[in-house]
Design a protein around this motif. Structure first.
Motif, PDB file in Angstrom:
ATOM      1  N   THR A 365       0.793  -1.228   0.000  1.00 36.37           N
ATOM      2  CA  THR A 365       0.000   0.000   0.000  1.00 36.37           C
ATOM      3  C   THR A 365       0.828   1.283   0.000  1.00 36.37           C
ATOM      4  O   THR A 365       0.261   2.381   0.067  1.00 36.37           O
ATOM      5  N   GLY A 366       2.144   1.171  -0.046  1.00 38.43           N
ATOM      6  CA  GLY A 366       2.989   2.358  -0.132  1.00 38.43           C
ATOM      7  C   GLY A 366       3.526   2.861   1.184  1.00 38.43           C
ATOM      8  O   GLY A 366       4.309   3.825   1.208  1.00 38.43           O
ATOM      9  N   ILE A 367       3.152   2.238   2.294  1.00 41.19           N
ATOM     10  CA  ILE A 367       3.602   2.704   3.606  1.00 41.19           C
ATOM     11  C   ILE A 367       5.109   2.539   3.759  1.00 41.19           C
ATOM     12  O   ILE A 367       5.821   3.459   4.196  1.00 41.19           O
ATOM     13  N   ALA A 368       5.626   1.356   3.407  1.00 41.13           N
ATOM     14  CA  ALA A 368       7.065   1.098   3.572  1.00 41.13           C
ATOM     15  C   ALA A 368       7.902   1.977   2.649  1.00 41.13           C
ATOM     16  O   ALA A 368       8.998   2.414   3.009  1.00 41.13           O
ATOM     17  N   ASP A 369       7.389   2.245   1.437  1.00 46.10           N
ATOM     18  CA  ASP A 369       8.106   3.130   0.515  1.00 46.10           C
ATOM     19  C   ASP A 369       8.159   4.552   1.060  1.00 46.10           C
ATOM     20  O   ASP A 369       9.212   5.198   1.024  1.00 46.10           O
ATOM     21  N   GLU A 370       7.034   5.036   1.569  1.00 44.93           N
ATOM     22  CA  GLU A 370       7.026   6.392   2.119  1.00 44.93           C
ATOM     23  C   GLU A 370       7.954   6.493   3.318  1.00 44.93           C
ATOM     24  O   GLU A 370       8.668   7.491   3.491  1.00 44.93           O
ATOM     25  N   GLY A 371       7.976   5.456   4.149  1.00 45.71           N
ATOM     26  CA  GLY A 371       8.898   5.452   5.278  1.00 45.71           C
ATOM     27  C   GLY A 371      10.340   5.537   4.816  1.00 45.71           C
ATOM     28  O   GLY A 371      11.164   6.230   5.424  1.00 45.71           O
ATOM     29  N   MET A 372      10.669   4.835   3.730  1.00 40.05           N
ATOM     30  CA  MET A 372      12.018   4.864   3.177  1.00 40.05           C
ATOM     31  C   MET A 372      12.355   6.254   2.639  1.00 40.05           C
ATOM     32  O   MET A 372      13.442   6.784   2.892  1.00 40.05           O
ATOM     33  N   GLN A 373      11.410   6.848   1.932  1.00 35.51           N
ATOM     34  CA  GLN A 373      11.673   8.151   1.318  1.00 35.51           C
ATOM     35  C   GLN A 373      11.878   9.247   2.351  1.00 35.51           C
ATOM     36  O   GLN A 373      12.829  10.035   2.266  1.00 35.51           O
ATOM     37  N   VAL A 374      10.999   9.321   3.352  1.00 36.57           N
ATOM     38  CA  VAL A 374      11.079  10.434   4.305  1.00 36.57           C
ATOM     39  C   VAL A 374      12.262  10.281   5.253  1.00 36.57           C
ATOM     40  O   VAL A 374      12.783  11.276   5.761  1.00 36.57           O
ATOM     41  N   SER A 375      12.700   9.037   5.481  1.00 37.15           N
ATOM     42  CA  SER A 375      13.828   8.829   6.387  1.00 37.15           C
ATOM     43  C   SER A 375      15.165   8.837   5.664  1.00 37.15           C
ATOM     44  O   SER A 375      16.225   8.848   6.304  1.00 37.15           O
ATOM     45  N   GLY A 376      15.130   8.823   4.319  1.00 34.53           N
ATOM     46  CA  GLY A 376      16.364   8.797   3.554  1.00 34.53           C
ATOM     47  C   GLY A 376      17.089   7.470   3.611  1.00 34.53           C
ATOM     48  O   GLY A 376      18.290   7.389   3.331  1.00 34.53           O
ATOM     49  N   ALA A 377      16.377   6.415   3.959  1.00 31.69           N
ATOM     50  CA  ALA A 377      16.997   5.093   4.066  1.00 31.69           C
ATOM     51  C   ALA A 377      17.175   4.475   2.685  1.00 31.69           C
ATOM     52  O   ALA A 377      16.563   4.893   1.697  1.00 31.69           O
ATOM     53  N   ALA A 378      17.996   3.444   2.616  1.00 32.23           N
ATOM     54  CA  ALA A 378      18.251   2.745   1.357  1.00 32.23           C
ATOM     55  C   ALA A 378      17.439   1.468   1.240  1.00 32.23           C
ATOM     56  O   ALA A 378      17.654   0.669   0.330  1.00 32.23           O
ATOM     57  N   HIS A 379      16.482   1.271   2.145  1.00 33.15           N
ATOM     58  CA  HIS A 379      15.695   0.049   2.177  1.00 33.15           C
ATOM     59  C   HIS A 379      14.289   0.387   2.684  1.00 33.15           C
ATOM     60  O   HIS A 379      14.071   1.479   3.255  1.00 33.15           O
ATOM     61  N   PRO A 380      13.319  -0.488   2.513  1.00 31.13           N
ATOM     62  CA  PRO A 380      11.969  -0.202   3.010  1.00 31.13           C
ATOM     63  C   PRO A 380      11.953   0.061   4.507  1.00 31.13           C
ATOM     64  O   PRO A 380      12.675  -0.586   5.276  1.00 31.13           O
ATOM     65  N   VAL A 381      11.121   1.005   4.923  1.00 31.05           N
ATOM     66  CA  VAL A 381      10.998   1.345   6.347  1.00 31.05           C
ATOM     67  C   VAL A 381       9.533   1.196   6.748  1.00 31.05           C
ATOM     68  O   VAL A 381       8.687   1.998   6.350  1.00 31.05           O
ATOM     69  N   PRO A 382       9.218   0.176   7.538  1.00 34.67           N
ATOM     70  CA  PRO A 382       7.829  -0.035   7.948  1.00 34.67           C
ATOM     71  C   PRO A 382       7.427   0.879   9.087  1.00 34.67           C
ATOM     72  O   PRO A 382       8.241   1.646   9.622  1.00 34.67           O
ATOM     73  N   LEU A 383       6.180   0.795   9.480  1.00 34.47           N
ATOM     74  CA  LEU A 383       5.701   1.504  10.661  1.00 34.47           C
ATOM     75  C   LEU A 383       6.401   0.966  11.914  1.00 34.47           C
ATOM     76  O   LEU A 383       6.902  -0.166  11.909  1.00 34.47           O
TER      77      LEU A 383
END
Length: 482
Positions: A365-383
Motif C-alpha cells: 500500500t505504499g507505507i514502507a516506501d514512504e517510510g524509506m523516502q522520508v527517512s532517507g533510508a536505502a531500504h523499506p521502512v515499515p511503521l
C-alpha cells in the motif's frame, strides 16, 4: 498538545494529552487511540444496557501513549525475562531487479513455497541472488499463485492506481451487514475513528455494495445485555469462538476477553502457529483443538456455535465457506450469531482472496516506501508497530460489540488494507517532528507492563489500555498456550 474529547454512541470519549509515542510520520499514536476508543465506546454502550444506566454515565478515557504501546505488545513480551518472538531467517525485504519485495516465511510451508518459486535453496544469500534476477511484481504474483505470501513494494501512487485499492475504497472501515446481504452499513464504529472510513456516505451504491446509514442506537444491546444482567465486566457471559492466528484476529479475541467475554480459541492440530505471539495475544482465553477438515470436527464446532454469541475468523476469504462453515452456514444453526471476518485485502477485487500479513500490506500500500523516502533510508521502512494488524483487531472487536448492540445476527468485515487506508487518511506529521520521537524500549514503558505467572513462566506483558468509568477491564488469567 491538548486533550481531545468527543461523544460517540452517547458515550463521552476522551483522548488524553497527545503524545506522539512512536517514531513515524504517520499518525500512529492518534490512530491507535481512536481504535481503542471505538472499541471502548461500544463496550460502554453494552455495559450501560446491561446495568440499566444511560451511556453518558460511562465515560471512556484513552491515553495515546498507552494505546500506541499496546499496538506493539509483542515487542515487549518477555518470558522469564527473555524475548519470546523473532522473525524467521528468510522473512524480510529483498532487492529485486526493479525495486523491493518482501517475503513472509515465518511458517515452514511459506518458506518452502517461496524458495521453490525462486528456485533457490533455503539460505538467505541464495534467496537474495534469486530475487535480484527477477522483477518485484513477477515474484509477488508467482509466490501468491503458488499459495505463498509476498508483496512488492509500491509507492502510494502505484497502490492508489491498483484495482485492489479501488475495491478496498468501496467498503467502510468496519462493514456490518445482515448475513449474506449486500446491504452494508458503516455503523457508529467507523465514524468513531475520525471519519477514517473513506468518506462512505449513506445510500451510495458502489460495485454492488449498497452502503446505508448507521443503524446503531443501542436498542439491540438490551436484548442480550438485559438477559445477561448487571455486571462490572462489560461482556461477562458473552461467548466467543476465536478461529484466528498470528496478530489481528487473536488481538480481537484478546480485547473481547479483557471486557469479560468467555473466549475459546479453536485451533487446528494441523496448522502451525508462533509461540511468542500465542503467549502475548491469548490472555484470558480457553483453548480447544478441532480439525475442521474432518466431519467430526465440523460437527463439534457447529455444536459450539449453537451456544455462542460471536465467531471471529481470519482464514483466507472463502476458506471456511468451502468447508460448509461460512456465515450463512453458522447463521442456519444460530440465527443470532455475530460473524466477524478479518482479511488482508478485503473480500472483493482481484486480490479479494489473497493471503497477506501486516508487513506485506504495508509494502503493497505504499507505507514502507514512504517510510524509506522520508527517512532517507536505502531500504523499506515499515511503521514502528504492526499497526494494521493491531488496528484491525481492535476495530473487529468494536464491530463485534456494535453488532451485539444492534441485536446480533450480523456479519462484520475488516481488512488490513482498509486499516492502511484509514491511517493514510489522517495525514502526516512533519518528518522533523515525527522521526525525532525516541523509540521506547521495555524500560521506557515499565509503567505500562504487568507480570503474570503462567505455565510457560513469568510473562511480562503490556497491560490493557484505556478506562471505562465503572467498568472492570483486564484479563482473567494467562494464555493457555505453553
Amino acid at each position: 498538545m491538548e486533550a481531545v474529547a468527543g461523544v460517540g454512541f452517547g458515550v463521552l470519549i476522551s483522548v488524553g494529552s497527545v503524545d506522539l509515542a512512536l517514531p513515524s510520520v504517520f499518525r500512529v499514536g492518534e490512530f491507535a487511540a481512536w481504535a481503542v476508543g471505538a472499541a471502548h465506546g461500544q463496550a460502554a454502550m453494552f455495559l450501560a444496557a446491561r446495568n440499566g444506566v444511560e451511556p453518558a454515565a460511562l465515560s471512556v478515557r484513552v491515553e495515546v501513549r498507552e494505546a500506541a504501546v499496546a499496538f506493539r505488545s509483542e515487542r515487549y513480551l518477555r518470558v522469564d525475562g527473555e524475548a519470546a518472538f523473532e522473525w524467521a531467517p528468510l522473512s524480510g525485504d529483498y532487492e529485486a531487479a526493479d525495486g523491493w519485495v518482501r517475503l513472509h516465511c515465518n511458517f515452514e510451508h511459506h518458506a518452502e513455497i517461496a524458495c521453490r518459486v525462486l528456485g533457490a535453496p533455503r539460505e538467505r544469500t541464495a534467496v537474495e541472488a534469486a530475487v535480484r534476477r527477477r522483477g518485484r511484481f513477477e515474484i509477488e504474483d508467482a509466490i501468491a499463485e503458488a499459495g505463498g505470501t509476498a508483496a512488492a513494494m509500491r509507492t502510494r501512487e502505484e497502490w492508489l492506481a491498483h484495482p485492489q485499492s479501488a475495491a478496498v475504497a468501496r467498503w467502510p472501515l468496519v462493514a456490518i451487514s445482515a448475513v449474506g446481504s449486500a446491504e452494508v452499513f458503516s455503523g457508529a464504529t467507523g465514524s468513531a475513528v475520525g471519519g477514517a472510513d473513506g468518506d462512505v456516505s449513506g445510500g451510495e451504491t458502489r460495485a454492488g455494495v449498497r452502503v446505508v446509514g448507521s443503524m446503531a442506537g443501542g436498542v439491540g444491546s438490551r436484548l442480550l445485555a438485559t438477559r445477561l444482567g448487571p455486571s462490572s465486566r462489560p461482556l461477562a457471559g458473552v461467548r466467543v469462538l476465536d478461529l484466528t492466528r498470528i496478530i489481528a484476529g487473536p488481538n480481537a479475541g484478546r480485547v473481547l476477553a479483557a471486557y469479560g467475554a468467555d473466549v475459546t480459541m479453536i485451533r487446528s492440530p494441523r496448522l502451525p502457529t508462533i509461540r511468542g505471539l500465542d503467549l502475548d495475544l491469548n490472555f484470558g482465553k480457553a483453548l480447544r483443538f478441532l480439525d475442521l477438515r474432518s466431519a467430526a470436527g465440523r460437527a463439534a464446532f457447529l455444536d459450539l456455535v449453537r451456544g455462542a454469541d460471536v465467531v471471529l475468523q481470519s482464514y483466507r476469504p472463502g476458506a471456511l465457506a468451502a468447508l460448509g462453515l461460512g456465515p450463512s452456514d453458522l447463521a442456519a444453526v444460530n440465527p443470532g450469531i455475530v460473524h466477524v471476518s478479518i482479511s488482508a485485502y478485503g473480500v472483493e477485487g482481484p486480490w479479494g482472496g489473497r493471503r497477506g500479513f501486516d508487513s506485506l500490506v504495508q509494502m503493497a500500500t505504499g507505507i514502507a516506501d514512504e517510510g524509506m523516502q522520508v527517512s532517507g533510508a536505502a531500504h523499506p521502512v515499515p511503521l514502528p508497530a504492526q499497526v494494521l494488524d493491531h488496528g484491525a483487531g481492535w476495530l473487529a472487536a468494536a464491530g463485534a460489540i456494535e453488532a451485539l448492540n444492534l441485536g446480533g445476527g450480523l456479519e462484520v468485515q475488516v481488512s488490513l488494507a482498509g486499516v492502511a487506508r484509514a491511517l493514510d487518511s489522517l495525514g502526516r506529521l512533519d518528518p522533523a517532528v515525527g522521526l525525532a520521537v525516541p523509540d521506547p524500549g521495555p524500560a521506557d514503558v515499565e509503567d505500562l507492563l504487568l507480570r503474570t505467572p503462567s505455565a510457560a513462566g513469568t510473562l511480562t506483558h503490556v497491560r490493557f489500555p484505556g478506562h471505562i468509568a465503572g467498568a472492570e477491564l483486564g484479563w482473567a488469567g494467562p494464555p493457555p498456550i505453553v
